[in-house]
Design a protein around this motif. Structure first.
Motif, PDB file in Angstrom:
ATOM      1  N   LYS A 160      72.451 -61.274   5.164  1.00  0.00           N
ATOM      2  CA  LYS A 160      73.029 -61.015   6.484  1.00  0.00           C
ATOM      3  C   LYS A 160      73.590 -59.604   6.576  1.00  0.00           C
ATOM      4  CE  LYS A 160      74.180 -65.804   7.666  1.00  0.00           C
ATOM      5  NZ  LYS A 160      75.263 -66.756   8.047  1.00  0.00           N
ATOM      6  N   GLY A 212      71.891 -56.744   8.451  1.00  0.00           N
ATOM      7  CA  GLY A 212      72.028 -56.608   9.899  1.00  0.00           C
ATOM      8  C   GLY A 212      70.696 -56.439  10.617  1.00  0.00           C
ATOM      9  N   THR A 213      70.660 -55.481  11.546  1.00  0.00           N
ATOM     10  CA  THR A 213      69.465 -55.302  12.373  1.00  0.00           C
ATOM     11  C   THR A 213      68.318 -54.636  11.621  1.00  0.00           C
ATOM     12  OG1 THR A 213      70.397 -53.219  13.207  1.00  0.00           O
ATOM     13  CG2 THR A 213      70.762 -55.202  14.532  1.00  0.00           C
ATOM     14  N   SER A 223      66.800 -55.994   9.314  1.00  0.00           N
ATOM     15  CA  SER A 223      65.813 -57.069   9.159  1.00  0.00           C
ATOM     16  C   SER A 223      64.893 -57.145  10.375  1.00  0.00           C
ATOM     17  CB  SER A 223      66.513 -58.415   8.928  1.00  0.00           C
ATOM     18  OG  SER A 223      67.287 -58.784  10.055  1.00  0.00           O
ATOM     19  N   SER A 224      65.437 -56.837  11.558  1.00  0.00           N
ATOM     20  CA  SER A 224      64.611 -56.818  12.770  1.00  0.00           C
ATOM     21  C   SER A 224      63.555 -55.721  12.683  1.00  0.00           C
ATOM     22  CB  SER A 224      65.475 -56.606  14.010  1.00  0.00           C
ATOM     23  OG  SER A 224      66.388 -57.675  14.181  1.00  0.00           O
ATOM     24  N   ALA A 283      61.423 -55.402  17.400  1.00  0.00           N
ATOM     25  CA  ALA A 283      62.744 -55.010  16.915  1.00  0.00           C
ATOM     26  C   ALA A 283      63.800 -55.130  18.012  1.00  0.00           C
ATOM     27  CB  ALA A 283      62.686 -53.584  16.361  1.00  0.00           C
ATOM     28  N   GLY A 340      63.615 -57.287  20.513  1.00  0.00           N
ATOM     29  CA  GLY A 340      63.796 -58.710  20.790  1.00  0.00           C
ATOM     30  C   GLY A 340      63.301 -59.142  22.150  1.00  0.00           C
TER      31      GLY A 340
END
Length: 270
Positions: A55, A58-59, A61-62, A198, A200
């Motif tokens: 976790k 953060g972003t 991973s996007s 990325a 979303g």
């Protein structure tokens, strides 16, 4: 690495849309199945890559998920496939250039929508559910979380997100028309598709995979899916048909009309 001008890309997009308008129904269905399956495989790869990341990342991973998702559109453009969202740009610009009719547009969209759904559901059920690739540990958690986020958005937010999505997707297709070699097409596709994932944004064919995958795992209902499908398909149509096809046709319509007249003269002469 050579590339075509925007005006030439517009001509190629019109040609592509005209070919799609006259495509045989069985070919549209078969290629549409592949298109839906390829996008679903790209999304499945995305989930398998990012589901178990810390976790704390953060972003980022996007970004990683977005980096692998574009394989779906690469397969469609290079190997061959029909994708509803891309056709939401190609058919409208062909109609505007008077190389296709609204009836042909509607026929193509319906055939490809149905077959994209079958292809995406195939991957969701057999690979996601039967094999269990979206139904174990962090992969189930991530699949459900993604589907939940898409379903929970309001109608207007979902519609606007879908506009942004297909603006980028159709620009990816548009840029791919601008390259003649495989390397150029891959680069052209990768950045816009990575961007929409990325960010979303909501993509109707991607959602045909992830929401049913969560449903097969015992979460949500088909009514939830329909509630998401309606604003997403409308928004995607606006994103591709207005923000790409209409704008570029307006800019290049004079040259497109001259090109059409020249092709008609050549056909008459031959």
């Amino acid at each position: 690495m050579a590339f075509h001008s925007s005006q030439r890309i517009a001509e190629l997009a019109v040609d592509a849309g005209a070919k799609k308008a006259f495509m045989r129904a069985e070919h549209a269905l078969l290629l549409g199945f592949l298109g839906g399956a390829f996008i679903a495989l790209g999304f499945l790869l995305d989930i398998r890559v990012i589901a178990d990341l810390p976790k704390e990342w953060g972003t980022f991973s996007s970004l990683l998920g977005g980096a692998v998702f574009p394989v779906g559109l690469m397969l469609i453009i290079i190997a061959g496939g029909e994708l509803l969202t891309g056709n939401m740009m190609a058919l409208p610009i062909a109609v505007l250039a008077k190389r296709a009719t609204l009836a042909q547009l509607g026929r193509n969209w319906l055939l490809v929508l149905i077959s994209n759904f079958i292809g995406a559901i195939f991957v969701a059920y057999f690979f996601g559910h039967i094999v269990g690739l979206t139904e174990s540990g962090p992969f189930l958690t991530k699949t459900v979380a993604i589907a939940q986020a898409k379903i929970d958005e309001t109608f207007i937010k979902t519609l606007i997100s879908a506009i942004g999505c297909n603006w980028l997707v159709c620009l990816g297709v548009w840029l791919a028309y601008g390259a003649d070699d495989i390397g150029g097409k891959i680069l052209a596709i990768w950045f816009p598709i990575m961007g929409f994932v990325a960010i979303g944004f909501q993509h109707v064919v991607a959602n045909m995979f992830v929401i049913p995958a969560a449903i097969f795992a015992g979460h949500f209902t088909w009514a939830d899916y329909i509630g998401n499908f309606i604003p997403v398909v409308i928004g995607n149509a606006i994103g591709g048909g207005v923000f790409v096809a209409l704008i570029y046709w307006t800019v290049h319509k004079d040259s497109l009309q001259l090109s059409s007249k020249a092709k008609s003269s050549i056909k008459k002469a031959s």
